[in-house]
Design an enzyme around this catalytic site. Sequence first.
Site, PDB file in Angstrom:
ATOM      1  N   ASN A  35      20.829 -32.712 -23.318  1.00  0.00           N
ATOM      2  CA  ASN A  35      20.154 -33.833 -22.647  1.00  0.00           C
ATOM      3  C   ASN A  35      21.090 -34.504 -21.635  1.00  0.00           C
ATOM      4  OD1 ASN A  35      17.803 -35.410 -22.327  1.00  0.00           O
ATOM      5  ND2 ASN A  35      18.752 -37.074 -23.481  1.00  0.00           N
ATOM      6  N   ASP A  58      27.882 -27.192 -29.865  1.00  0.00           N
ATOM      7  CA  ASP A  58      26.896 -27.889 -30.698  1.00  0.00           C
ATOM      8  C   ASP A  58      27.589 -28.385 -31.962  1.00  0.00           C
ATOM      9  OD1 ASP A  58      24.677 -28.183 -32.715  1.00  0.00           O
ATOM     10  OD2 ASP A  58      23.496 -27.552 -30.983  1.00  0.00           O
ATOM     11  N   SER A 124      21.241 -47.586 -34.935  1.00  0.00           N
ATOM     12  CA  SER A 124      20.236 -48.219 -34.086  1.00  0.00           C
ATOM     13  C   SER A 124      19.577 -49.381 -34.822  1.00  0.00           C
ATOM     14  CB  SER A 124      19.174 -47.166 -33.750  1.00  0.00           C
ATOM     15  OG  SER A 124      18.030 -47.761 -33.200  1.00  0.00           O
ATOM     16  N   TYR A 149      12.872 -40.073 -35.907  1.00  0.00           N
ATOM     17  CA  TYR A 149      14.142 -40.419 -35.242  1.00  0.00           C
ATOM     18  C   TYR A 149      14.829 -41.562 -35.992  1.00  0.00           C
ATOM     19  CZ  TYR A 149      17.373 -42.798 -32.182  1.00  0.00           C
ATOM     20  OH  TYR A 149      18.493 -43.432 -31.707  1.00  0.00           O
ATOM     21  N   LYS A 153      18.434 -41.893 -38.553  1.00  0.00           N
ATOM     22  CA  LYS A 153      19.574 -42.828 -38.473  1.00  0.00           C
ATOM     23  C   LYS A 153      19.839 -43.460 -39.847  1.00  0.00           C
ATOM     24  CE  LYS A 153      20.522 -42.261 -34.133  1.00  0.00           C
ATOM     25  NZ  LYS A 153      21.768 -41.610 -33.721  1.00  0.00           N
ATOM     26  N   ILE A 217       2.360 -51.653 -19.012  1.00  0.00           N
ATOM     27  CA  ILE A 217       2.947 -52.568 -20.004  1.00  0.00           C
ATOM     28  C   ILE A 217       2.143 -52.410 -21.284  1.00  0.00           C
ATOM     29  CG2 ILE A 217       3.310 -55.008 -20.592  1.00  0.00           C
ATOM     30  CD1 ILE A 217       4.062 -55.497 -17.698  1.00  0.00           C
ATOM     31  N   ARG A 231      12.610 -57.690 -26.920  1.00  0.00           N
ATOM     32  CA  ARG A 231      13.726 -56.857 -27.379  1.00  0.00           C
ATOM     33  C   ARG A 231      15.040 -57.515 -26.983  1.00  0.00           C
ATOM     34  NH1 ARG A 231      10.062 -55.035 -29.561  1.00  0.00           N
ATOM     35  NH2 ARG A 231       9.243 -52.905 -29.595  1.00  0.00           N
ATOM     36  N   ARG A 295       1.550 -49.528 -27.719  1.00  0.00           N
ATOM     37  CA  ARG A 295       2.083 -48.193 -28.024  1.00  0.00           C
ATOM     38  C   ARG A 295       2.291 -48.098 -29.545  1.00  0.00           C
ATOM     39  NH1 ARG A 295       7.814 -46.561 -25.302  1.00  0.00           N
ATOM     40  NH2 ARG A 295       8.549 -48.143 -26.762  1.00  0.00           N
TER      41      ARG A 295
HETATM   42  P1  NAD Z   1      21.825 -39.143 -24.622  1.00  0.00           P
HETATM   43  O1  NAD Z   1      20.758 -38.156 -24.917  1.00  0.00           O
HETATM   44  O2  NAD Z   1      22.059 -39.529 -23.215  1.00  0.00           O
HETATM   45  O3  NAD Z   1      23.206 -38.648 -25.245  1.00  0.00           O
HETATM   46  C1  NAD Z   1      23.272 -37.834 -26.394  1.00  0.00           C
HETATM   47  C2  NAD Z   1      24.193 -36.666 -26.067  1.00  0.00           C
HETATM   48  O4  NAD Z   1      24.310 -35.839 -27.205  1.00  0.00           O
HETATM   49  C3  NAD Z   1      23.658 -35.805 -24.927  1.00  0.00           C
HETATM   50  O5  NAD Z   1      24.688 -35.598 -23.980  1.00  0.00           O
HETATM   51  C4  NAD Z   1      23.266 -34.498 -25.614  1.00  0.00           C
HETATM   52  O6  NAD Z   1      23.425 -33.397 -24.758  1.00  0.00           O
HETATM   53  C5  NAD Z   1      24.205 -34.481 -26.801  1.00  0.00           C
HETATM   54  N1  NAD Z   1      23.744 -33.742 -27.974  1.00  0.00           N
HETATM   55  C6  NAD Z   1      22.540 -33.834 -28.599  1.00  0.00           C
HETATM   56  N2  NAD Z   1      22.493 -33.006 -29.649  1.00  0.00           N
HETATM   57  C7  NAD Z   1      23.699 -32.374 -29.701  1.00  0.00           C
HETATM   58  C8  NAD Z   1      24.261 -31.411 -30.567  1.00  0.00           C
HETATM   59  N3  NAD Z   1      23.557 -30.887 -31.579  1.00  0.00           N
HETATM   60  N4  NAD Z   1      25.525 -30.994 -30.346  1.00  0.00           N
HETATM   61  C9  NAD Z   1      26.238 -31.489 -29.314  1.00  0.00           C
HETATM   62  N5  NAD Z   1      25.751 -32.400 -28.450  1.00  0.00           N
HETATM   63  C10 NAD Z   1      24.489 -32.839 -28.648  1.00  0.00           C
HETATM   64  O7  NAD Z   1      21.529 -40.433 -25.515  1.00  0.00           O
HETATM   65  P2  NAD Z   1      22.204 -41.863 -25.488  1.00  0.00           P
HETATM   66  O8  NAD Z   1      21.185 -42.844 -25.066  1.00  0.00           O
HETATM   67  O9  NAD Z   1      23.507 -41.824 -24.803  1.00  0.00           O
HETATM   68  O10 NAD Z   1      22.414 -42.085 -27.050  1.00  0.00           O
HETATM   69  C11 NAD Z   1      23.656 -41.821 -27.679  1.00  0.00           C
HETATM   70  C12 NAD Z   1      23.532 -42.114 -29.156  1.00  0.00           C
HETATM   71  O11 NAD Z   1      23.151 -43.483 -29.334  1.00  0.00           O
HETATM   72  C13 NAD Z   1      22.474 -41.294 -29.879  1.00  0.00           C
HETATM   73  O12 NAD Z   1      22.949 -41.014 -31.171  1.00  0.00           O
HETATM   74  C14 NAD Z   1      21.284 -42.238 -29.951  1.00  0.00           C
HETATM   75  O13 NAD Z   1      20.453 -41.923 -31.042  1.00  0.00           O
HETATM   76  C15 NAD Z   1      21.994 -43.549 -30.158  1.00  0.00           C
HETATM   77  N6  NAD Z   1      21.202 -44.708 -29.744  1.00  0.00           N
HETATM   78  C16 NAD Z   1      20.711 -44.774 -28.476  1.00  0.00           C
HETATM   79  C17 NAD Z   1      19.951 -45.885 -28.072  1.00  0.00           C
HETATM   80  C18 NAD Z   1      19.362 -45.963 -26.704  1.00  0.00           C
HETATM   81  O14 NAD Z   1      18.486 -46.799 -26.484  1.00  0.00           O
HETATM   82  N7  NAD Z   1      19.795 -45.162 -25.728  1.00  0.00           N
HETATM   83  C19 NAD Z   1      19.740 -46.927 -28.976  1.00  0.00           C
HETATM   84  C20 NAD Z   1      20.272 -46.849 -30.273  1.00  0.00           C
HETATM   85  C21 NAD Z   1      21.007 -45.723 -30.637  1.00  0.00           C
HETATM   86  C1  WQD Z   2      10.916 -51.573 -24.838  1.00  0.00           C
HETATM   87  C2  WQD Z   2       9.632 -52.374 -24.662  1.00  0.00           C
HETATM   88  C3  WQD Z   2       7.612 -51.129 -25.066  1.00  0.00           C
HETATM   89  C4  WQD Z   2       7.969 -48.402 -21.713  1.00  0.00           C
HETATM   90  C5  WQD Z   2      13.586 -47.532 -28.335  1.00  0.00           C
HETATM   91  C6  WQD Z   2      13.770 -46.907 -29.689  1.00  0.00           C
HETATM   92  C7  WQD Z   2      14.950 -47.498 -30.380  1.00  0.00           C
HETATM   93  C8  WQD Z   2      16.180 -47.426 -29.497  1.00  0.00           C
HETATM   94  C9  WQD Z   2      15.944 -47.958 -28.133  1.00  0.00           C
HETATM   95  C10 WQD Z   2      17.384 -45.441 -29.988  1.00  0.00           C
HETATM   96  C11 WQD Z   2       8.598 -52.068 -25.741  1.00  0.00           C
HETATM   97  C12 WQD Z   2       7.705 -51.580 -23.632  1.00  0.00           C
HETATM   98  C13 WQD Z   2       8.209 -49.396 -22.636  1.00  0.00           C
HETATM   99  C14 WQD Z   2       6.882 -48.521 -20.813  1.00  0.00           C
HETATM  100  C15 WQD Z   2       6.381 -50.660 -21.781  1.00  0.00           C
HETATM  101  N1  WQD Z   2      16.593 -46.077 -29.274  1.00  0.00           N
HETATM  102  N2  WQD Z   2       7.432 -50.504 -22.665  1.00  0.00           N
HETATM  103  N3  WQD Z   2       6.138 -49.683 -20.882  1.00  0.00           N
HETATM  104  O1  WQD Z   2      10.890 -49.048 -28.146  1.00  0.00           O
HETATM  105  O2  WQD Z   2      12.378 -51.106 -28.141  1.00  0.00           O
HETATM  106  O3  WQD Z   2      13.358 -48.925 -28.521  1.00  0.00           O
HETATM  107  O4  WQD Z   2      14.777 -47.364 -27.561  1.00  0.00           O
HETATM  108  O5  WQD Z   2      17.834 -45.730 -31.047  1.00  0.00           O
HETATM  109  O6  WQD Z   2      15.116 -46.819 -31.560  1.00  0.00           O
HETATM  110  O7  WQD Z   2      12.593 -47.117 -30.448  1.00  0.00           O
HETATM  111  O8  WQD Z   2      12.580 -49.443 -26.287  1.00  0.00           O
HETATM  112  O9  WQD Z   2      12.568 -49.168 -23.855  1.00  0.00           O
HETATM  113  O10 WQD Z   2      10.971 -47.773 -25.242  1.00  0.00           O
HETATM  114  O11 WQD Z   2      10.579 -50.207 -25.017  1.00  0.00           O
HETATM  115  O12 WQD Z   2       5.669 -51.670 -21.809  1.00  0.00           O
HETATM  116  O13 WQD Z   2       6.608 -47.655 -19.991  1.00  0.00           O
HETATM  117  O14 WQD Z   2       9.035 -51.977 -23.432  1.00  0.00           O
HETATM  118  O15 WQD Z   2       6.321 -51.248 -25.544  1.00  0.00           O
HETATM  119  O16 WQD Z   2       7.954 -53.256 -26.028  1.00  0.00           O
HETATM  120  P1  WQD Z   2      12.171 -49.669 -27.825  1.00  0.00           P
HETATM  121  P2  WQD Z   2      11.683 -49.062 -25.038  1.00  0.00           P
END
Ligand code: NAD
Ligand code: WQD
Length: 346
Positions: A35, A58, A124, A149, A153, A217, A231, A295
């Site tokens: 990704n 991986d 998360s 998902y 976690k 929205i 949020r 959603r």
């Molecule tokens: P991202 O997808 O940009 O980064 C994840 C990375 O992990 C990618 O580069 C992907 O290629 C790599 N990856 C996935 N599976 C793999 C595997 N099996 N082996 C090696 N590499 C692998 O996502 P991000 O937003 O940077 O998120 C990073 C971490 O934070 C994740 O664990 C995600 O669940 C967590 N997280 C993200 C958010 C968010 O909103 N972005 C919120 C809470 C937690």
């Molecule tokens: C934010 C708000 C939507 C898109 C997710 C994961 C969470 C964490 C962060 C990894 C919500 C609204 C969104 C759109 C909208 N990830 N929305 N129109 O759902 O709070 O969190 O990402 O751990 O686990 O669930 O984030 O950015 O998807 O949404 O109105 O096109 O925006 O309904 O209220 P969310 P989000």
Amino acid sequence: MKILVTGGAGYIGSHTVLSLLNKNFDVVVYDNLCNSSEESLTRVKQLTGKTVEFIEGDIRDKEKLSSVFTAHKITSVIHFAALKAVGESSQIPLSYYQNNVHGSICLLEVMEKFGVQDFIFSSSATVYGEQNTAPYVETMTLGRPSSPYGTSKVMVENVMADFALANNKFRGVSLRYFNPIGAHESGQIGEDPKGIPNNLLPFVAQVAVGKRDKLNIFGDDYPTKDGSCERDYLHVMDLAEGHVAALNWLHKHDTFAGVEAFNLGTGQGISVFQIVNAFEQATGQTIPFDVAPRRAGDLAAFWANAEKANTELDWQAKRNLDDMMVDTWRWQSGNPNGYRKDDGIS
Ligand code: NAD
Ligand code: WQD
């Protein structure tokens, strides 16, 4: 100090690698690029003037992972690698458990083999589930997230807790992120979702740059200040610096063993309408939108109690909503196709 960063080419990982390099840590990135793109790390090197070793692999490939621990004297691991699309996780739950849970176990097994104890995990806010009410505090019992998902976690947090009970040297930190948005202030690295963005800010930014017609929205009838969901949005560079703070905390607490969880958020709930307004104000762009049905799985409102990270990690989110919007736009407008050369629309 040599830090192994799994998933370090991704969105949060690349910003964290930049922060680590700026604090003179040695960094090895391990990522299967499922990704992400190595271009993020090329840019991190340009921005910092530092080197970072990249190994494409991986986390479930224990042989390859072991070769990294053999070649480098790894002292700590920051574990970002995971699949993260909430909706997709309900379509292919087994892939999510395979990648996120089994993958994390493989990593812990290899760490155990090489005697590496320091482990920082990307958790998360979703682990609090709908059973808890905001503001979320680390002492709350973890809930039942509405997606595989989120459950993955919770499962990894449980694996860490049990592993710590059996191995009295393990030093785990679980960082529970709220909603990271924004990009590095240079506009050179940022979030680069594949296909149609699931998350709010990437979608808003793609509307602004003309790749999407309008924002939907999801719901304006929630019991919140303006009817849209609230949020706790935090700047990705603040989040990145939270990882440096967690590493420093581990080093300072050299007798610590066990698992400690920290919320990383601002402590403030911001609604979807407020985000749209803030983006328009900060960038001068207009975001056309429709109000669409709710959603599935969305909670009305949640935000962090971030006191524990403030007092124990000496970490606080410093950047404001305006910074988050301006930096998102600098990245998106300068890189309309993200790290790709094609248009990336699908
Ligand atoms: P991202 O997808 O940009 O980064 C994840 C990375 O992990 C990618 O580069 C992907 O290629 C790599 N990856 C996935 N599976 C793999 C595997 N099996 N082996 C090696 N590499 C692998 O996502 P991000 O937003 O940077 O998120 C990073 C971490 O934070 C994740 O664990 C995600 O669940 C967590 N997280 C993200 C958010 C968010 O909103 N972005 C919120 C809470 C937690
Ligand atoms: C934010 C708000 C939507 C898109 C997710 C994961 C969470 C964490 C962060 C990894 C919500 C609204 C969104 C759109 C909208 N990830 N929305 N129109 O759902 O709070 O969190 O990402 O751990 O686990 O669930 O984030 O950015 O998807 O949404 O109105 O096109 O925006 O309904 O209220 P969310 P989000």
